[in-house]
Design a protein around this motif. Structure first.
Motif, mmCIF file in Angstrom:
data_model
loop_
_atom_site.group_PDB
_atom_site.id
_atom_site.type_symbol
_atom_site.label_atom_id
_atom_site.label_comp_id
_atom_site.label_asym_id
_atom_site.label_seq_id
_atom_site.Cartn_x
_atom_site.Cartn_y
_atom_site.Cartn_z
ATOM 1 N N THR A 65 0.821 -1.204 0.000
ATOM 2 C CA THR A 65 0.000 0.000 0.000
ATOM 3 C C THR A 65 0.858 1.257 0.000
ATOM 4 O O THR A 65 0.596 2.203 -0.765
ATOM 5 C CB THR A 65 -0.946 0.007 1.213
ATOM 6 O OG1 THR A 65 -1.842 -1.105 1.115
ATOM 7 C CG2 THR A 65 -1.757 1.299 1.273
ATOM 8 N N THR A 66 1.887 1.280 0.830
ATOM 9 C CA THR A 66 2.786 2.439 0.862
ATOM 10 C C THR A 66 3.431 2.643 -0.499
ATOM 11 O O THR A 66 3.550 3.776 -0.991
ATOM 12 C CB THR A 66 3.872 2.241 1.933
ATOM 13 O OG1 THR A 66 3.239 2.042 3.198
ATOM 14 C CG2 THR A 66 4.786 3.451 2.026
ATOM 15 N N THR A 67 3.819 1.548 -1.143
ATOM 16 C CA THR A 67 4.416 1.638 -2.478
ATOM 17 C C THR A 67 3.407 2.147 -3.495
ATOM 18 O O THR A 67 3.725 3.036 -4.303
ATOM 19 C CB THR A 67 4.957 0.261 -2.907
ATOM 20 O OG1 THR A 67 5.989 -0.136 -2.006
ATOM 21 C CG2 THR A 67 5.510 0.307 -4.321
ATOM 22 N N ALA A 68 2.189 1.610 -3.479
ATOM 23 C CA ALA A 68 1.180 2.016 -4.461
ATOM 24 C C ALA A 68 0.858 3.498 -4.341
ATOM 25 O O ALA A 68 0.842 4.233 -5.345
ATOM 26 C CB ALA A 68 -0.088 1.180 -4.275
ATOM 27 N N ILE A 119 -2.825 -0.590 -9.138
ATOM 28 C CA ILE A 119 -3.697 -1.462 -8.354
ATOM 29 C C ILE A 119 -2.956 -1.958 -7.114
ATOM 30 O O ILE A 119 -1.916 -2.616 -7.226
ATOM 31 C CB ILE A 119 -4.160 -2.674 -9.182
ATOM 32 C CG1 ILE A 119 -4.793 -2.222 -10.503
ATOM 33 C CG2 ILE A 119 -5.140 -3.523 -8.376
ATOM 34 C CD1 ILE A 119 -5.022 -3.378 -11.482
ATOM 35 N N ASP A 120 -3.495 -1.657 -5.950
ATOM 36 C CA ASP A 120 -2.965 -2.176 -4.686
ATOM 37 C C ASP A 120 -3.643 -3.511 -4.414
ATOM 38 O O ASP A 120 -4.820 -3.570 -4.060
ATOM 39 C CB ASP A 120 -3.248 -1.181 -3.557
ATOM 40 C CG ASP A 120 -2.667 -1.629 -2.223
ATOM 41 O OD1 ASP A 120 -1.717 -2.432 -2.226
ATOM 42 O OD2 ASP A 120 -3.159 -1.157 -1.177
ATOM 43 N N CYS A 121 -2.904 -4.614 -4.606
ATOM 44 C CA CYS A 121 -3.496 -5.950 -4.512
ATOM 45 C C CYS A 121 -3.503 -6.472 -3.085
ATOM 46 O O CYS A 121 -2.651 -6.117 -2.268
ATOM 47 C CB CYS A 121 -2.710 -6.927 -5.387
ATOM 48 S SG CYS A 121 -2.705 -6.508 -7.141
ATOM 49 N N LEU A 122 -4.442 -7.339 -2.808
ATOM 50 C CA LEU A 122 -4.513 -7.982 -1.504
ATOM 51 C C LEU A 122 -3.451 -9.087 -1.395
ATOM 52 O O LEU A 122 -2.982 -9.601 -2.417
ATOM 53 C CB LEU A 122 -5.891 -8.563 -1.258
ATOM 54 C CG LEU A 122 -6.307 -9.832 -2.012
ATOM 55 C CD1 LEU A 122 -7.604 -10.367 -1.434
ATOM 56 C CD2 LEU A 122 -6.456 -9.590 -3.511
ATOM 57 N N VAL A 142 4.822 -4.660 -10.161
ATOM 58 C CA VAL A 142 5.913 -4.353 -9.243
ATOM 59 C C VAL A 142 5.697 -5.211 -8.000
ATOM 60 O O VAL A 142 4.595 -5.234 -7.434
ATOM 61 C CB VAL A 142 5.954 -2.862 -8.860
ATOM 62 C CG1 VAL A 142 6.967 -2.611 -7.752
ATOM 63 C CG2 VAL A 142 6.284 -2.009 -10.084
ATOM 64 N N ILE A 143 6.748 -5.932 -7.582
ATOM 65 C CA ILE A 143 6.647 -6.851 -6.454
ATOM 66 C C ILE A 143 7.501 -6.318 -5.303
ATOM 67 O O ILE A 143 8.731 -6.458 -5.312
ATOM 68 C CB ILE A 143 7.124 -8.263 -6.835
ATOM 69 C CG1 ILE A 143 6.384 -8.769 -8.072
ATOM 70 C CG2 ILE A 143 6.927 -9.230 -5.665
ATOM 71 C CD1 ILE A 143 6.925 -10.092 -8.619
ATOM 72 N N PRO A 144 6.884 -5.684 -4.294
ATOM 73 C CA PRO A 144 7.665 -5.268 -3.114
ATOM 74 C C PRO A 144 8.061 -6.495 -2.286
ATOM 75 O O PRO A 144 7.226 -7.364 -2.027
ATOM 76 C CB PRO A 144 6.695 -4.371 -2.335
ATOM 77 C CG PRO A 144 5.537 -4.120 -3.261
ATOM 78 C CD PRO A 144 5.473 -5.287 -4.173
ATOM 79 N N VAL A 145 9.317 -6.551 -1.879
ATOM 80 C CA VAL A 145 9.807 -7.668 -1.070
ATOM 81 C C VAL A 145 10.541 -7.099 0.132
ATOM 82 O O VAL A 145 11.535 -6.384 -0.010
ATOM 83 C CB VAL A 145 10.753 -8.578 -1.883
ATOM 84 C CG1 VAL A 145 11.349 -9.654 -0.988
ATOM 85 C CG2 VAL A 145 10.007 -9.217 -3.048
ATOM 86 N N GLN A 146 10.056 -7.429 1.322
ATOM 87 C CA GLN A 146 10.695 -6.970 2.551
ATOM 88 C C GLN A 146 12.043 -7.684 2.718
ATOM 89 O O GLN A 146 12.121 -8.914 2.596
ATOM 90 C CB GLN A 146 9.787 -7.267 3.740
ATOM 91 C CG GLN A 146 10.314 -6.774 5.070
ATOM 92 C CD GLN A 146 9.383 -7.131 6.218
ATOM 93 O OE1 GLN A 146 8.395 -7.842 6.026
ATOM 94 N NE2 GLN A 146 9.684 -6.649 7.401
ATOM 95 N N THR A 147 13.084 -6.919 2.995
ATOM 96 C CA THR A 147 14.418 -7.510 3.084
ATOM 97 C C THR A 147 14.675 -8.069 4.493
ATOM 98 O O THR A 147 15.542 -7.599 5.223
ATOM 99 C CB THR A 147 15.502 -6.474 2.711
ATOM 100 O OG1 THR A 147 15.331 -5.309 3.540
ATOM 101 C CG2 THR A 147 15.403 -6.081 1.257
ATOM 102 N N ALA A 171 12.533 8.181 -6.820
ATOM 103 C CA ALA A 171 13.495 7.392 -7.605
ATOM 104 C C ALA A 171 12.819 6.154 -8.198
ATOM 105 O O ALA A 171 13.108 5.749 -9.333
ATOM 106 C CB ALA A 171 14.682 6.983 -6.733
ATOM 107 N N LEU A 172 11.902 5.557 -7.432
ATOM 108 C CA LEU A 172 11.145 4.411 -7.940
ATOM 109 C C LEU A 172 10.322 4.820 -9.156
ATOM 110 O O LEU A 172 10.291 4.099 -10.166
ATOM 111 C CB LEU A 172 10.237 3.849 -6.853
ATOM 112 C CG LEU A 172 9.249 2.763 -7.305
ATOM 113 C CD1 LEU A 172 9.986 1.530 -7.819
ATOM 114 C CD2 LEU A 172 8.301 2.385 -6.160
#
Length: 257
Positions: A17-20, A129-132, A150-155, A246-247
């Motif tokens: 959500t933050t990314t979207a 689209i902010d996916c569930l 776009v796939i956010p991945v927590q490091t 930047a994104l």
């Protein structure tokens, strides 16, 4: 021509959500016309954008039920958030019933695609689209409608769990329902200076170098404050805001427009 981007990962808490929201606002700041779609029954994006439920206006659940019934979609479904100067379609908890009514729909995976092809969405350069966090029929709808993901991945530990499953689903959708679908990039989020973060980046580089984005999103309490204040990180002078800008630049570079 508008481009549709799904922000997806079946793991929760990775910053979808933050990314979207912040990618959308960053794109508007460089002159793009953007509409955000909240496709999560938790409706975190809608809260972020100060949505107050009003029966006089449709949300995404109403729109999908109407589309299943063959009804048209009009501009009244699209709201505007003044604080962040961005348009969006909200969600609510009723969307959790979508798996039930979409199961009975004709071409159930393409319901959202039909909605987003309506004239009221034609004016936008980007729809995000902010996916569930799920691999169910709502995600299938998002991937069928989208041009890119776009796939956010927590490091952090276990970050890569399920990532192969998601990329496999994307490839299946690309091979059947949506040949134009692409992975725009895997976005590392919540990055810090720990060995765990560094190890995750190394593992992502080893396994997904083709898709790994150059942009990195840092771990910071700024993200929580932003959601609490309902104000994008990109408005004002913040470190995370600059990272999301930047994104946006990297998305434009990778994806055109």
């Amino acid at each position: 021509m508008k481009k549709i981007i799904a922000i997806a990962n079946q793991k929760g808490g990775v910053g979808k959500t933050t990314t979207a929201v912040n990618l959308g606002v960053a794109l508007t700041l460089i002159g793009k016309k953007v509409c955000l779609i909240d496709l999560d029954p938790q409706a975190n994006m809608s809260v972020y954008l100060e949505y107050e439920d009003n029966d006089d206006f449709q949300n995404i659940n109403d729109m999908m039920m109407s589309a299943v019934q063959g009804k048209s979609v009009d501009k009244s479904c699209i709201r505007h958030n003044d604080t962040n100067n961005i348009d969006y379609v909200p969600s609510d908890i009723n969307l959790s019933a979508a798996d039930f009514y979409l199961t009975q729909a004709l071409a159930r995976e393409s319901v959202l695609k039909r909605i987003l092809s309506a004239d009221c969405f034609a004016e936008y350069d980007y729809i995000i689209i902010d996916c569930l966090p799920s691999l169910g029929v709502l995600l299938m709808n998002a991937l069928t409608a989208a041009d890119g993901v776009v796939i956010p991945v927590q490091t952090q530990k276990f970050a890569l769990n399920g990532l192969q499953g998601l990329t496999d689903v994307i490839e299946q959708i690309k091979g059947t329902l949506n040949p134009s679908l692409e992975i725009i990039g895997i976005l590392p989020t919540m990055l810090d200076n720990t060995n765990m973060s560094k190890d995750t980046i190394n593992e992502l580089t080893e396994q997904y170098s083709e898709h790994l984005m150059n942009t990195r999103i840092s771990r910071s309490v700024e993200a929580a404050y932003s959601a609490e204040k309902c104000k994008s990180l990109c408005i004002g002078n913040t470190r995370l805001g600059e990272e999301y800008k930047a994104l946006a630049s990297e998305v434009l570079m990778r994806y055109g427009g």
